[in-house]
Design an enzyme around this catalytic site. Structure first.
Site, PDB file in Angstrom:
ATOM      1  N   CYS A 319      65.462 -79.782 117.264  1.00  0.00           N
ATOM      2  CA  CYS A 319      66.426 -78.718 117.007  1.00  0.00           C
ATOM      3  C   CYS A 319      67.461 -78.602 118.134  1.00  0.00           C
ATOM      4  CB  CYS A 319      65.638 -77.425 116.892  1.00  0.00           C
ATOM      5  SG  CYS A 319      66.668 -76.003 116.724  1.00  0.00           S
ATOM      6  N   GLY A 407      65.541 -83.946 111.913  1.00  0.00           N
ATOM      7  CA  GLY A 407      65.646 -82.524 111.593  1.00  0.00           C
ATOM      8  C   GLY A 407      66.285 -82.294 110.240  1.00  0.00           C
ATOM      9  N   GLU A 408      65.953 -81.158 109.645  1.00  0.00           N
ATOM     10  CA  GLU A 408      66.572 -80.793 108.368  1.00  0.00           C
ATOM     11  C   GLU A 408      68.052 -80.475 108.559  1.00  0.00           C
ATOM     12  OE1 GLU A 408      65.211 -80.552 104.972  1.00  0.00           O
ATOM     13  OE2 GLU A 408      64.109 -82.051 106.110  1.00  0.00           O
ATOM     14  N   ARG A 418      69.528 -74.706 104.259  1.00  0.00           N
ATOM     15  CA  ARG A 418      68.719 -74.092 105.314  1.00  0.00           C
ATOM     16  C   ARG A 418      69.587 -73.317 106.319  1.00  0.00           C
ATOM     17  NH1 ARG A 418      65.989 -75.107 110.198  1.00  0.00           N
ATOM     18  NH2 ARG A 418      63.902 -74.252 109.975  1.00  0.00           N
TER      19      ARG A 418
HETATM   20  P1  IMP Z   1      58.496 -79.080 115.715  1.00  0.00           P
HETATM   21  O1  IMP Z   1      57.094 -78.859 115.229  1.00  0.00           O
HETATM   22  O2  IMP Z   1      58.680 -78.670 117.151  1.00  0.00           O
HETATM   23  O3  IMP Z   1      58.973 -80.466 115.465  1.00  0.00           O
HETATM   24  O4  IMP Z   1      59.426 -78.082 114.888  1.00  0.00           O
HETATM   25  C1  IMP Z   1      59.485 -78.091 113.481  1.00  0.00           C
HETATM   26  C2  IMP Z   1      60.347 -76.937 113.023  1.00  0.00           C
HETATM   27  O5  IMP Z   1      61.705 -77.119 113.471  1.00  0.00           O
HETATM   28  C3  IMP Z   1      60.496 -76.802 111.527  1.00  0.00           C
HETATM   29  O6  IMP Z   1      59.396 -76.190 110.901  1.00  0.00           O
HETATM   30  C4  IMP Z   1      61.767 -75.986 111.390  1.00  0.00           C
HETATM   31  O7  IMP Z   1      61.550 -74.611 111.543  1.00  0.00           O
HETATM   32  C5  IMP Z   1      62.590 -76.471 112.565  1.00  0.00           C
HETATM   33  N1  IMP Z   1      63.605 -77.456 112.156  1.00  0.00           N
HETATM   34  C6  IMP Z   1      63.527 -78.464 111.272  1.00  0.00           C
HETATM   35  N2  IMP Z   1      64.650 -79.196 111.238  1.00  0.00           N
HETATM   36  C7  IMP Z   1      65.493 -78.628 112.119  1.00  0.00           C
HETATM   37  C8  IMP Z   1      66.833 -78.927 112.539  1.00  0.00           C
HETATM   38  O8  IMP Z   1      67.458 -79.902 112.140  1.00  0.00           O
HETATM   39  N3  IMP Z   1      67.374 -78.059 113.440  1.00  0.00           N
HETATM   40  C9  IMP Z   1      66.703 -76.974 113.914  1.00  0.00           C
HETATM   41  N4  IMP Z   1      65.426 -76.697 113.601  1.00  0.00           N
HETATM   42  C10 IMP Z   1      64.828 -77.508 112.697  1.00  0.00           C
END
Ligand code: IMP
Length: 504
Positions: A319, A407-408, A418
């Site tokens: 993110c 990331g999404e 989103r």
């Molecule tokens: P991680 O477990 O630290 O990799 O975080 C996953 C979470 O990041 C997801 O469940 C979303 O809430 C958030 N997320 C997913 N894609 C993105 C993005 O492109 N930008 C910001 N946050 C994201």
């Protein structure tokens, strides 16, 4: 005039747990990780509970049907990603709901015209050494043979050699007709000393494969999360734009729980979405909302009727929201405040709305910290993307296996819904990156390893379940210098990769 927000903004790595008294009963085998997934009234039971406090992120690179099955087998739940058409998402939900344990749809299928080079490339990518060969190369084409690593010799065989020249052809294979029970498949596997048994329909089309190692899946997964028809449970992400079209399709496909997927959820769009669901389905459809990072945001969504509330802005590994937009909050502080508000809300209304900590978990001990800070369950993206079952490619980069993870909000996913704030559709800037994460093998092994550590720390805190952990945990902030003291220090490590091995 703008006000200064009074709360803090710390991250998990700035905290540690101070052990408490543990009795002879505090052994890992006695620890329960059961936790509510959806809201319930005081004195009542939640209609859905998880057996482990883990859910997989609503992301293209994480939550496909294969990961959903693997996680439900361990007692958690996946939220299938919503950044695809409603039809595609519903088909993925249906795939999980119709999954029959032990019967695997092949995701590495060959055609007879492919070369040994193609076989090796597919093996590298998927990690699978048994590959069915079908006439059209699809998982449900006519079965024409099977290739295993015993069918070729790397030292001698020409890489251009055709699959048809070295596969075991269908007429020499033991197969079973569609409808054969898992029990009978297992007998055939033992009788013929097979590693894999292809299942074919009456026209000779491949339907699935039963692997010797999968037969005992039910026995070796005592925590699996099943609905009342003994099907695996699965969730799905929705957005605040096309819910009137998407939600009915997901419900028809058998989805167990929905979650509004939004980077910032303290908004009227979430209320409108929940209102629509309540108007059409009452309370029978469960829907989580988010993401928020303070008490006010939690209360708003709880009042809107959210079945759980997700916490976290800007803490995800992929993110860049904080850098791009300057919004967000340290995940630990956000979680602590929101959980305190959940407890206040419960005291005032008698309604318990579970809290999900979403993003930013790096080390396994972060999971225990988040649970001690009050999270009912955790949403993880990077963590699950590393496993065999995530939908992304496994690649060999400079001699190490990695999996892709994006990331999404990245240009690759283009999940504009989103980040939608209403108005004209479309993504104007990215909030996420495209990356690699170290490959970590099968999900079961990874989750078992992480939860062994969680259970062990809970014992050190004198807790036998998550409610007791929240009550008893003593959390301390640590200084920057004590962080250095916490890792291996002032020694020369024999294994220079050792530090990455602690990471979940
Ligand atoms: P991680 O477990 O630290 O990799 O975080 C996953 C979470 O990041 C997801 O469940 C979303 O809430 C958030 N997320 C997913 N894609 C993105 C993005 O492109 N930008 C910001 N946050 C994201």
């Amino acid at each position: 005039m703008a006000t200064f927000f009074e709360g803090e903004s710390h991250t998990f790595s700035e905290y540690l747990l101070v052990p408490g008294y543990s009795s002879h009963e505090n052994i890992p085998a006695n620890v329960s990780l059961e936790t509510p997934l959806v809201r319930f009234r005081k004195g009542e039971e939640p209609s859905i509970k998880l057996n482990i406090p883990m859910v997989s992120a609503i992301m293209q690179a994480v939550s496909g049907p294969k990961l959903a099955v693997a996680l439900a087998q361990q007692g958690g739940i996946s939220f299938i990603y919503g950044s695809q058409t409603p039809e595609q998402e519903a088909a993925m939900v249906e795939e999980v709901k119709s999954y029959k344990a032990g019967f695997v749809a092949s995701d590495s299928t060959l055609t007879p015209d492919m070369s040994l080079e193609d076989v090796l490339e597919l093996k590298e990518r998927t990690g699978h050494s048994t590959m069915p060969v079908t006439d059209d190369g699809t998982a449900h084409g006519h079965l024409v043979g099977i290739v295993t690593s015993r069918d070729y010799r790397l030292s001698r065989d020409d890489r251009a050699k055709k699959v048809s020249e070295f596969m075991t052809p269908a007429d020499k294979l033991v197969t079973a007709p569609e409808g054969t029970s898992l029990h009978d498949c297992n007998d055939i596997i033992w009788e013929h000393k097979l590693n894999a048994l292809p299942i074919v329909d009456k026209d000779g089309r491949l339907t699935s494969i039963v692997f010797r190692k999968d037969y005992d899946s039910h026995k070796s997964n005592p925590d699996e999360l099943l609905d009342e028809h003994k099907r695996y449970m699965v969730g799905a992400g929705i957005n605040t734009r096309d819910y009137a079209e998407r939600v009915p399709k997901l419900i028809d496909a058998g989805v167990d729980v929905l979650c509004i997927d939004s980077s910032e959820g303290f908004s009227e769009w979430q209320k409108l979405t929940i209102d629509w669901i309540r108007e059409h389905y009452g309370d029978s459809v469960k829907v989580g909302a988010g993401n928020v990072v303070d008490a006010e945001g939690f209360r708003y969504l709880a009042d809107c009727g959210a079945d759980f509330v997700k916490v976290g802005i800007g803490g995800g590994s992929i993110c860049i929201t904080r850098e791009q937009k300057g919004i967000g909050r340290g995940q630990a502080s956000a979680l602590i405040d929101v959980c305190a508000e959940r407890d206040r809300y419960f005291r005032e209304t008698g309604i318990y709305v579970p809290v999900c900590s979403d993003g930013g978990i790096v080390y396994d001990y972060h999971m225990t910290l988040a649970l001690a800070m009050g999270a009912d369950f955790l949403m993880l993206g990077r963590y699950f993307a590393r496993f065999d079952e995530s939908p992304t490619r496994r690649l060999n980069v400079n001699g190490s296996y990695v999996k892709e993870y994006w990331g999404e909000g990245s240009a690759r996913a283009r999940n504009w819904q989103r980040y939608d704030l209403g108005g004209k559709k479309g993504m104007s800037f990215v909030e996420g990156v495209d990356s690699y994460v170290p490959y970590a093998g099968p999900l079961k092994e990874g989750v078992d390893g992480s939860l062994t550590k969680v259970r062990s720390t809970m014992c050190n805190c004198g807790a036998l379940d998550l409610a007791e952990l929240r009550d008893k945990a003593k959390i301390t902030l640590v200084s920057a210098t004590s962080l250095v003291e916490g890792g291996a220090h002032d020694v020369i490590l024999k294994d220079s990769n050792a530090d990455t091995n602690y990471r979940g």
